[in-house]
Enzyme design. Structure first.
Site, PDB file in Angstrom:
ATOM      1  N   LYS A 119      24.372  17.330  -4.241  1.00 36.59           N
ATOM      2  CA  LYS A 119      25.433  18.921  -3.027  1.00 36.59           C
ATOM      3  C   LYS A 119      25.692  19.647  -4.363  1.00 36.59           C
ATOM      4  CE  LYS A 119      27.794  15.031  -0.615  1.00 36.59           C
ATOM      5  NZ  LYS A 119      26.854  13.760  -1.743  1.00 36.59           N
TER       6      LYS A 119
HETATM    7  C1  LIG Z   1      26.119  13.004  -0.171  1.00 39.24           C
HETATM    8  C2  LIG Z   1      25.030  12.307  -1.018  1.00 39.24           C
HETATM    9  C3  LIG Z   1      24.237  12.206   0.008  1.00 39.24           C
HETATM   10  C4  LIG Z   1      23.765  11.846   1.715  1.00 39.24           C
HETATM   11  O1  LIG Z   1      24.195  13.222   2.237  1.00 39.24           O
HETATM   12  P1  LIG Z   1      24.219  13.744   3.269  1.00 39.24           P
HETATM   13  O2  LIG Z   1      24.813  15.208   3.672  1.00 39.24           O
HETATM   14  O3  LIG Z   1      25.100  12.483   4.089  1.00 39.24           O
HETATM   15  O4  LIG Z   1      22.968  13.708   3.796  1.00 39.24           O
HETATM   16  C5  LIG Z   1      22.709  10.907  -0.346  1.00 39.24           C
HETATM   17  N1  LIG Z   1      22.620  11.010  -1.416  1.00 39.24           N
HETATM   18  C6  LIG Z   1      23.375  11.421  -2.688  1.00 39.24           C
HETATM   19  C7  LIG Z   1      22.839  11.115  -3.668  1.00 39.24           C
HETATM   20  C8  LIG Z   1      24.424  11.884  -2.366  1.00 39.24           C
HETATM   21  O5  LIG Z   1      25.597  12.579  -3.283  1.00 39.24           O
END
Ligand SMILES: *Cc1c(COP(=O)(O)O)cnc(C)c1O
Length: 462
Positions: free
Chosen positions: A110
């Protein structure tokens, strides 16, 4: 380039407006009016650095932004990553690659979008003179990444609600050991659901929202999706030429944000085979891609908590394209799903998607097996991508978090203590948090008291 809503009841807006608004007023999500064709650009993008590629790609979308400003915002955003390639691609064996997306300040993917979004917000604040107070609720990764995207920025204060005692101590440290004066982690007495409920109530209080210039950071922001497209392009360029057109990206997912970005790059002309949505036991997307039934299930907390999601908030963007841009149909489907928790797609087409599902037990086994086979540690989210690998293709698995973020699961699966320097440093820092009851009025009073006021910025920035 202009941006329209998936529900078709919002006037087209510019990139900057779409980014500032987040959710369209008609309840839909923003998308480009037409997707650009990137195929002609691919030869000239071949050897660009990650930041130069980000700039070249964003120029097609952020057409209302000054190019010099855009370039400097991007440069700044990836300066805090601890790998020179930003998102390195590792080869585990012939035809099996890992794209490491966890080299940012909070060690999860993110950061790639939220570092950039934070700097874009800062630029917008500077240009408009309007301050921003950000409010969000988190069960872990999003809050930490949002805080680190906005840390120490002028003209913005950030309030994050989280359930006291119910997030991992590392996640709490990432939010509370920042040393920044514009960050207010609110540890509420209650569950994550309580935090979300209060958040929703506060956002429904129009006058409070207006008075304070209150805004949200959430996973549906258009700028986040565009930022996430870039690493698919970058990874593709790292592959040997003969493998490029038979590559499948395998993406751990819950909210459908990450994998959607990849799929959009294919729609824009990146020649790849397809995408696999790798879910944990909360498998609404796996059930959809197996059967065409999009149906809410019971939430089961898992060892990959950032994917513990029942409603994939970005999925509406897929529906828009699956329904050939028929916004009336999108409205009807979303309404039906909201009232019944189910939509069955007639003649469902998978549009180059496949899917898989991994239980907690399988995640544990995979972490152990991947470590034995390759000497490589994967976090529990990334582990989901290893569920069923198609031998006939070249696979790029997206590693969404650093294993050191989930030390208990790694220890149980391998006996190894996974560490990272940045997390070790956090342990020496002071925790600053604000315990508070799970009460709307108490929280509003706190925010009112600590919010940044319009005058503060205008005074400093004549
Ligand atoms: C937020 C997150 C995801 C999922 O992200 P999406 O936007 O739903 O694809 C997967 N792995 C980690 C470590 C995350 O923080």
């Amino acid at each position: 380039m202009r941006y329209i809503s998936t529900r078709g009841k919002t006037r087209p807006v510019t990139f900057s407006e779409a980014m500032a608004i987040g959710l369209a007023p008609d309840g839909g999500l923003f998308l480009p009016e037409t997707l650009p064709d990137i195929a002609p650009h691919l030869p000239e993008w071949e050897n660009l650095s990650y930041t130069d590629l980000t700039f070249a790609f964003f120029r097609l979308f952020a057409t209302d932004m000054n190019e010099a400003v855009l370039r400097s915002v991007i440069q700044k955003s990836y300066g805090k990553f601890d790998h020179e390639k930003i998102v390195p691609l590792r080869c585990l064996e012939e035809n099996l690659y890992i794209l490491e997306l966890f080299h940012g300040p909070t060690l999860a993917f993110k950061d790639i979008a939220l570092q950039l979004l934070g700097n874009l917000y800062e630029e917008q604040i500077r240009a408009s003179g309007k301050v921003l107070n950000i409010l969000a609720a988190t069960s872990g990764d999003t809050g930490a990444a949002a805080i680190h995207g906005l840390l120490g920025k002028k003209g913005v204060n950030i309030f994050i609600l989280y359930p006291e005692g119910r997030i991992s101590s590392l996640q709490e440290r990432q939010m509370t050991c920042t040393g920044a004066e514009n960050v207010f982690p609110l540890a509420i007495e209650g569950s994550f659901d309580d935090a979300q409920k209060i958040l929703k109530e506060i956002f429904e209080d129009e006058s409070f929202k207006q008075d304070l210039g209150l805004s949200a950071v959430n996973s549906i922001n258009l700028a986040r999706v565009i930022a996430q497209c870039v690493y698919y392009l970058y990874a593709w360029f790292q592959l040997p030429v003969e493998k490029r057109d038979r590559v499948e990206f395998v993406v751990p997912t819950g909210n459908f944000g990450n994998v959607l970005a990849g799929w959009l790059t294919q729609k824009m002309g990146l020649p790849v085979t397809g995408f696999k949505a790798a879910t944990n036991q909360n498998d609404i997307l796996h059930r959809l891609f197996s059967s065409g039934r999009y149906e809410i299930g019971e939430l089961q907390p898992s060892c990959a908590p950032s994917m513990d999601i029942q409603v994939a908030s970005n999925f509406e963007r897929f529906i828009y394209y699956a329904e050939n841009g028929d916004t009336g149909e999108v409205r009807r489907i979303m309404e039906e799903f909201k009232t019944t928790g189910l939509h069955v797609f007639k003649d469902f087409k998978r549009h180059n998607f496949s899917s898989s599902r991994a239980t907690d037990g399988e995640i544990q086994d995979i972490i152990g097996r991947v470590y034995r086979d390759y000497g490589y540690l994967v976090d529990p989210h990334t582990a989901c991508a290893f569920k069923e690998i198609d031998e006939g293709k070249t696979s790029i698995l997206l590693a969404t978090a650093h294993p050191a973020k989930f030390p208990e699961t790694i220890r149980a699966a391998t006996g190894i203590e996974s560490q990272s320097d940045s997390l070790e440093k956090l342990k020496a820092m002071k925790i600053v948090k604000y315990p508070i009851s799970a009460d709307k009025v108490d929280i509003q009073n706190f925010i009112r008291h600590h919010a940044i006021a319009q005058l503060d910025l205008i005074g400093e920035n004549p």
